[in-house]
Scaffold this active site. Sequence first.
Site, mmCIF file in Angstrom:
data_model
loop_
_atom_site.group_PDB
_atom_site.id
_atom_site.type_symbol
_atom_site.label_atom_id
_atom_site.label_comp_id
_atom_site.label_asym_id
_atom_site.label_seq_id
_atom_site.Cartn_x
_atom_site.Cartn_y
_atom_site.Cartn_z
ATOM 1 N N GLU A 79 0.839 -1.206 0.000
ATOM 2 C CA GLU A 79 0.000 0.000 0.000
ATOM 3 C C GLU A 79 0.872 1.253 0.000
ATOM 4 O O GLU A 79 2.003 1.233 0.508
ATOM 5 C CB GLU A 79 -0.889 -0.021 1.254
ATOM 6 C CG GLU A 79 -1.769 1.211 1.385
ATOM 7 C CD GLU A 79 -2.902 1.055 2.398
ATOM 8 O OE1 GLU A 79 -2.887 0.076 3.177
ATOM 9 O OE2 GLU A 79 -3.801 1.918 2.401
ATOM 10 N N ASN A 225 -12.406 -1.166 -1.016
ATOM 11 C CA ASN A 225 -11.710 -1.773 0.122
ATOM 12 C C ASN A 225 -12.364 -1.286 1.408
ATOM 13 O O ASN A 225 -12.630 -0.091 1.554
ATOM 14 C CB ASN A 225 -10.230 -1.344 0.122
ATOM 15 C CG ASN A 225 -9.549 -1.664 1.445
ATOM 16 O OD1 ASN A 225 -9.265 -2.814 1.750
ATOM 17 N ND2 ASN A 225 -9.316 -0.639 2.271
ATOM 18 N N GLU A 226 -12.615 -2.200 2.311
ATOM 19 C CA GLU A 226 -13.221 -1.846 3.604
ATOM 20 C C GLU A 226 -14.309 -0.792 3.401
ATOM 21 O O GLU A 226 -14.280 0.291 4.003
ATOM 22 C CB GLU A 226 -12.146 -1.400 4.609
ATOM 23 C CG GLU A 226 -11.179 -2.524 4.934
ATOM 24 C CD GLU A 226 -10.326 -2.343 6.183
ATOM 25 O OE1 GLU A 226 -10.281 -1.226 6.727
ATOM 26 O OE2 GLU A 226 -9.698 -3.340 6.617
ATOM 27 N N TYR A 293 -6.949 -9.021 11.585
ATOM 28 C CA TYR A 293 -5.619 -8.691 12.111
ATOM 29 C C TYR A 293 -5.434 -9.289 13.506
ATOM 30 O O TYR A 293 -6.375 -9.351 14.299
ATOM 31 C CB TYR A 293 -5.444 -7.169 12.182
ATOM 32 C CG TYR A 293 -5.134 -6.553 10.830
ATOM 33 C CD1 TYR A 293 -3.847 -6.607 10.310
ATOM 34 C CD2 TYR A 293 -6.133 -5.930 10.071
ATOM 35 C CE1 TYR A 293 -3.548 -6.051 9.071
ATOM 36 C CE2 TYR A 293 -5.835 -5.375 8.826
ATOM 37 C CZ TYR A 293 -4.541 -5.436 8.334
ATOM 38 O OH TYR A 293 -4.239 -4.901 7.111
ATOM 39 N N GLU A 349 -6.338 -9.186 3.747
ATOM 40 C CA GLU A 349 -5.480 -8.480 4.721
ATOM 41 C C GLU A 349 -5.446 -9.302 6.001
ATOM 42 O O GLU A 349 -6.504 -9.608 6.562
ATOM 43 C CB GLU A 349 -6.010 -7.077 5.033
ATOM 44 C CG GLU A 349 -5.788 -6.091 3.911
ATOM 45 C CD GLU A 349 -6.167 -4.658 4.289
ATOM 46 O OE1 GLU A 349 -6.048 -4.281 5.473
ATOM 47 O OE2 GLU A 349 -6.581 -3.918 3.381
ATOM 48 N N GLN A 398 2.121 -6.020 5.655
ATOM 49 C CA GLN A 398 2.277 -5.724 4.248
ATOM 50 C C GLN A 398 3.679 -6.139 3.826
ATOM 51 O O GLN A 398 4.498 -6.489 4.666
ATOM 52 C CB GLN A 398 2.036 -4.253 4.002
ATOM 53 C CG GLN A 398 0.609 -3.809 4.377
ATOM 54 C CD GLN A 398 0.226 -2.432 3.835
ATOM 55 O OE1 GLN A 398 0.946 -1.806 3.070
ATOM 56 N NE2 GLN A 398 -0.932 -1.947 4.271
HETATM 57 O O1 AHR Z 1 -3.084 -2.524 6.276
HETATM 58 C C1 AHR Z 1 -3.358 -1.284 6.839
HETATM 59 C C2 AHR Z 1 -4.820 -0.893 6.718
HETATM 60 O O2 AHR Z 1 -5.610 -1.790 7.430
HETATM 61 C C3 AHR Z 1 -5.406 -0.940 5.329
HETATM 62 O O3 AHR Z 1 -5.134 0.209 4.614
HETATM 63 C C4 AHR Z 1 -6.870 -1.068 5.599
HETATM 64 O O4 AHR Z 1 -7.561 -1.717 4.570
HETATM 65 C C5 AHR Z 1 -6.929 -1.811 6.912
HETATM 66 O O5 AHR Z 1 -7.776 -1.199 7.818
#
Ligand code: AHR
Length: 547
Positions: A79, A225-226, A293, A349, A398
């Site tokens: 990103e 995205n999101e 995450y 992600e 990432q």
């Molecule tokens: O990976 C960092 C961020 O986490 C990304 O930009 C977003 O899609 C997510 O909230």
Amino acid sequence: MFHLYGLFDAKLRAFDTFAYIYETKNTKTTDMKRAILTAIMALALYPFASAQMKVEVKIDTAPENGQVIPKEIYGQFAEHLGSCIYGGLWVGPESEIPNVNGYRKDVLDALIELKVPVMRWPGGCFADEYHWRDGIGPRENRPRMVNNNWGGTVEDNSFGTHEFLNLCELLGCEPYISGNVGSGTVEELAKWVEYMTAADGPMARLRAENGRVEPWKVKYLGVGNESWGCGGNMLPEYYSHLYRRYQTYCRDYSGNQLYKVASGATDYDYNWTEVLMKNIGNNLMHGVSLHYYTVKGWEGSKGSATVFTDQEYYNTLAKAVGVEPVIIRHIGIMDQYDPEKKVDLLLDEWGTWFDVEPGTNPGHLFQQNTMRDAMVAALSLNIFHKYTERLKMANIAQIANVLQSMVLTQGDKMVLTPTYHTFRMYNVHQDATYLPTGCDSPKFVDELERECPVVDATASRNQEGTVHVTLTNTSLDETAEITVDLGTAGGKVTAAEVLTSGDVHDYNAFDKPEVVKPVEFKDFKVKGDKIIVKMPAMSIISLTVEI
Ligand code: AHR
């Protein structure tokens, strides 16, 4: 205190009891006496409890309908965030840092070795504020913009569509474009697809003027995205209708075939998946995404990447394996609406998320990477291998300098992280047939009563018939004797590697880049049809076996 079942129980009860005594200094004397007695008994059992853990790993080497582990499970995500692109992947052709057409050479070489199958770009949150026309044409003419999502940094657009797609060609990976739905238009996204993939027409001519005559092949297209958050704060009903409209105009040009991905849920938002499956159905999308995450919580401190207690280590691993029930439940919803499994799930992600390194920009998400991250990577990949009937891609967040990175860079220096080494050791599983694996490991339970196996394993067989077994011992202080049962008469271990370190907090720093790295592993023997492996505490071992 955390708890381990089975063998370690008595040992930990001793520690627990001391913690209890410590915490209850002011309780009544009788409680105190009882506590001291329990501690003495537990300590008497300590020598027996600290005996080596024995675990049996059974591998089915001839599964019926063996499922292939798609190489895309090993996907990456890049990103425009902090120094992921600028400084991490791209330094520009004029840079003094050794580079190939602007891509830094050290990183390029490391990524080629990693066998990156697919790379998602340009975001993340950045994607929904990205206007692709800003990133084409002569670099000196490209407009500068503010990266509102990530620290307000000025983005000069010197890395754009050509730079990204050419990088994918150099790496031999599939590009995964994240389209702007949040602040863009249908026309803008439609024209971007045409610009990248059409052989003829106005967009193809513009591309040729910018130096690229041949269209690129672009398979994966994310439609937003999101979209529930930074991608537009939409409700699922609204997004699903918008998705239907946007995807209509994203065409297949000149033999290119798009694989369209709807912006999916985060974590436990099962309603989002349900509404998308209901409203979009299985003809207009090829995949739906999911983000998960390994983060302590979104409010307040997320904890340091390098300074953590044993308890925090186990909490992190327990949170990481919490992805399994989440995947199962999203898949369950998809099964209801799409029993033929036409729509894939893409975990586009995932990874650890800690506080940024002290002194770095809070908006740049730069974190170090220790053996704890390596363990999270291994346990997560083991889980992903099991659900590939529906889970077809996963993209760790990432690739460079952001969150759970593969590489970290500083000026002309680069280090490979423990996560990189894990991915490199695991890349033998890409496109190999998954071999169902049973493991009778004890489990630990973390502070929030979440369970996690102490020892874990995964295995696959590649097209040449070679079997790869990867073992993980998460225990911080217990070695393990693992009996790998391949259910067959004999097997020859032709290569073995181990990733471990003296201290779970160890990481590769710019002035000490090789503290954590895999080395040859020799502490195993073949006994009849079994392989006996002596695993160090906190280690990941890969075995190459010819059977
Ligand atoms: O990976 C960092 C961020 O986490 C990304 O930009 C977003 O899609 C997510 O909230």
